[in-house]
Design a protein around this motif. Structure first.
Motif, short mmCIF file in Angstrom:
data_model
loop_
_atom_site.label_atom_id
_atom_site.label_comp_id
_atom_site.label_asym_id
_atom_site.label_seq_id
_atom_site.Cartn_x
_atom_site.Cartn_y
_atom_site.Cartn_z
N GLU A 4 0.81 -1.22 0.00
CA GLU A 4 0.00 0.00 0.00
C GLU A 4 0.85 1.27 0.00
N MET A 5 2.11 1.19 0.37
CA MET A 5 2.97 2.36 0.34
C MET A 5 3.14 2.89 -1.08
N ASP A 6 2.93 2.04 -2.08
CA ASP A 6 3.10 2.41 -3.48
C ASP A 6 1.78 2.68 -4.19
N TRP A 7 0.66 2.60 -3.51
CA TRP A 7 -0.63 2.79 -4.17
C TRP A 7 -0.87 4.27 -4.44
N TRP A 8 -1.05 4.60 -5.71
CA TRP A 8 -1.22 6.00 -6.11
C TRP A 8 -2.67 6.43 -5.94
N GLY A 34 -4.54 13.04 -6.78
CA GLY A 34 -4.49 14.27 -6.00
C GLY A 34 -3.74 14.16 -4.69
N ARG A 35 -3.27 12.93 -4.35
CA ARG A 35 -2.60 12.74 -3.06
C ARG A 35 -1.25 12.04 -3.20
N SER A 36 -0.90 11.57 -4.37
CA SER A 36 0.29 10.76 -4.61
C SER A 36 0.18 9.42 -3.88
N THR A 37 1.28 8.89 -3.38
CA THR A 37 1.26 7.61 -2.67
C THR A 37 1.51 7.83 -1.18
N ALA A 71 15.17 27.05 2.43
CA ALA A 71 15.05 25.65 2.03
C ALA A 71 13.60 25.38 1.67
N ARG A 72 13.39 24.41 0.78
CA ARG A 72 12.02 24.08 0.37
C ARG A 72 11.95 22.68 -0.21
N ASP A 73 10.80 22.06 -0.03
CA ASP A 73 10.54 20.76 -0.64
C ASP A 73 10.52 20.92 -2.15
N ILE A 74 11.00 19.91 -2.87
CA ILE A 74 10.98 19.92 -4.33
C ILE A 74 9.84 19.02 -4.79
N PRO A 75 8.94 19.53 -5.64
CA PRO A 75 7.83 18.69 -6.13
C PRO A 75 8.34 17.39 -6.75
N TYR A 76 7.51 16.36 -6.66
CA TYR A 76 7.91 15.05 -7.19
C TYR A 76 7.97 15.04 -8.71
N GLN A 77 6.98 15.63 -9.36
CA GLN A 77 6.89 15.59 -10.81
C GLN A 77 7.75 16.68 -11.43
N THR A 78 8.51 16.33 -12.48
CA THR A 78 9.33 17.34 -13.15
C THR A 78 8.46 18.42 -13.78
N SER A 125 -17.83 0.26 -8.32
CA SER A 125 -18.15 0.28 -6.89
C SER A 125 -18.63 1.63 -6.39
N GLY A 126 -18.30 2.69 -7.14
CA GLY A 126 -18.65 4.03 -6.68
C GLY A 126 -17.70 4.55 -5.62
N VAL A 127 -16.65 3.80 -5.34
CA VAL A 127 -15.66 4.18 -4.33
C VAL A 127 -14.32 4.37 -5.01
N ALA A 128 -13.63 5.48 -4.68
CA ALA A 128 -12.33 5.76 -5.27
C ALA A 128 -11.36 4.62 -4.99
N SER A 129 -10.67 4.19 -6.03
CA SER A 129 -9.74 3.06 -5.90
C SER A 129 -8.34 3.54 -6.22
N PRO A 130 -7.35 3.29 -5.34
CA PRO A 130 -5.97 3.70 -5.64
C PRO A 130 -5.41 2.87 -6.79
N VAL A 131 -4.43 3.43 -7.47
CA VAL A 131 -3.79 2.74 -8.59
C VAL A 131 -2.66 1.88 -8.04
N ASP A 132 -2.77 0.58 -8.27
CA ASP A 132 -1.76 -0.36 -7.82
C ASP A 132 -0.84 -0.66 -9.00
N HIS A 133 0.18 0.18 -9.15
CA HIS A 133 1.07 0.04 -10.31
C HIS A 133 1.92 -1.23 -10.23
N CYS A 134 2.25 -1.74 -11.39
CA CYS A 134 3.09 -2.93 -11.50
C CYS A 134 4.46 -2.69 -10.86
N ARG A 135 4.90 -3.66 -10.05
CA ARG A 135 6.23 -3.59 -9.42
C ARG A 135 7.06 -4.82 -9.73
N THR A 136 6.71 -5.52 -10.79
CA THR A 136 7.37 -6.79 -11.07
C THR A 136 8.89 -6.65 -11.09
#
Length: 246
Positions: free
Chosen positions: A73-77, A80-83, A108-115, A216-227
């Motif tokens: 679940e640490m990798d589930w996207w 609007g919230r990332s993982t 100092a400042r956080d750097i956004p994840y997306q380029t 389902s009508g319920v938001a589902s996180p994206v479980d990206h492939c980690r093979t």
């Protein structure tokens, strides 16, 4: 911008060491730094060009967080919230940036994840910071954790002329490369990474999550492939056989 008080505070190298130690105390698995100027000509910048990042003074502090396969679940996207893992890292970078401003008067400042949102090429930064090397899977291979590390970074107004970067040997050279044979998209043909094929898998993952949400009508996180990272034998748990979900 906070006012520097060099006559009161210790040198930049000492402050950086304190920042690295704080990152580890906050929960980062690994941490390092790279002078921001070195990112101007990093491999990805040469290939793609920067689309938002334009700060090449100061330093970039790179934090890595081990993503245990037992906690997928640490990798589930989440839209609007990332993982969850990235949110943990963002909490660390934000806390370190706040600490640098309050404790040492340094911007100092956080750097956004997306380029595209003004971020950096994180894999290049991690390699330049001496945290790992790029494997045949196009993932950063970290000596202790293999490719199962996610990164985030912050910028700090700390000038260090050198870098702690070291050239780490690639574990892929003596590896049978299960990532290549196990990839469901055949995105590593002949040991060369195909971004196009990998992105097709990611698009399919997003479509699968969208379909589940419609049903389902319920938001589902994206479980990206980690093979590729789950079958990689690099890291301390290399003796345990991994079972990729795809």
């Amino acid at each position: 911008m906070p006012e520097k008080k060099s006559q009161k505070y210790p040198c930049d190298r000492h402050i950086m060491q304190q920042a690295i130690e704080k990152a580890l105390a906050l929960g980062a698995s690994i941490a390092g730094y790279v002078p921001a100027r070195l990112l101007r000509d990093c491999p990805s910048a040469r290939a793609e060009g920067y689309r938002g990042w334009d700060t090449f003074t100061g330093s970039v502090i790179v934090l890595g967080l081990y993503h245990d396969p037992a906690r997928p679940e640490m990798d589930w996207w989440e839209e609007g919230r990332s993982t969850p893992g990235d949110r943990m890292l963002r909490g660390m970078t934000t806390a370190i940036a706040d600490w640098l401003r309050k404790e040492y008067g340094r911007d100092a400042r956080d750097i956004p994840y997306q380029t595209g949102a003004g971020g950096i090429f994180l894999k290049d930064a991690a390699v330049l910071a001496g945290l790992g090397c790029i494997g045949k899977s196009n993932l950063v291979i970290v000596p202790k954790y293999g490719p199962r590390v996610r990164f985030r970074a912050l910028w700090a107004d700390l000038e260090l002329k050198d870098t702690v970067s070291v050239s780490l040997p690639s574990p892929c050279d003596e590896c049978p490369r299960p990532c290549e044979t196990a990839c469901p998209q055949n995105a590593l043909p002949g040991g060369r990474y195909s971004r196009e094929r990998c992105l097709r898998r990611m698009d399919a993952d997003r479509m699968e999550a969208a379909g589940m949400e419609r049903h389902s009508g319920v938001a589902s996180p994206v479980d990206h492939c980690r093979t590729c990272d789950l079958v990689c034998p690099a890291g301390t748990a290399s003796g345990k056989k991994r079972n990729p979900r795809r």
